[in-house]
Design an enzyme around this catalytic site. Sequence first.
Site: not given
Ligand code: CMP
Length: 134
Positions: A11, A51, A114, A117, A128
């Site tokens: 990311k 998403y 974070n 993904h 995806e």
């Molecule tokens: P990702 O694995 O990319 O999939 C969805 C993303 O939503 C997740 O990583 C997080 O970066 C983001 N996200 C933001 N807020 C939340 C939350 N409260 N719970 C879960 N995912 C979140």
Amino acid sequence: MSDQKTLSLIKPDAVERNLVGKIIDIFETNGIVIEKIKKVHVSNEFAKKFYDVHKDKPFFKELCSYLSSGPIIAMVLKGENVIKKNRDLMGATNPKDAKEGTIRQKFAISIDKNSVHGSDSEENASKEISLFFS
Ligand code: CMP
């Protein structure tokens, strides 16, 4: 078990901090093959499509703006049981809960930023991968 494929994204927060090599090294050290790789800057529209499963979540808008805020690395990872293996290497979504030694524990800034993904099922991996590599 035969080889599986999964989609991995590095990311914007991790690309911006020059962590691409360090993250790929973790995959390769753990026997995962980088089958396809490209650097892209996706649009907000594309992020919304990607998403879509989270479209009803309160964080959906921020999530899509964030993914489209800068360049990312998209990869198809290949290997035995690679969907689970990748998710184990990534660690919990929230870096505060991520186990010692996982990518998110080492590099992630927050639940939004974070760093990586990874697809969570064979069905989502297939969707995806087609979205990024078709
Ligand atoms: P990702 O694995 O990319 O999939 C969805 C993303 O939503 C997740 O990583 C997080 O970066 C983001 N996200 C933001 N807020 C939340 C939350 N409260 N719970 C879960 N995912 C979140």
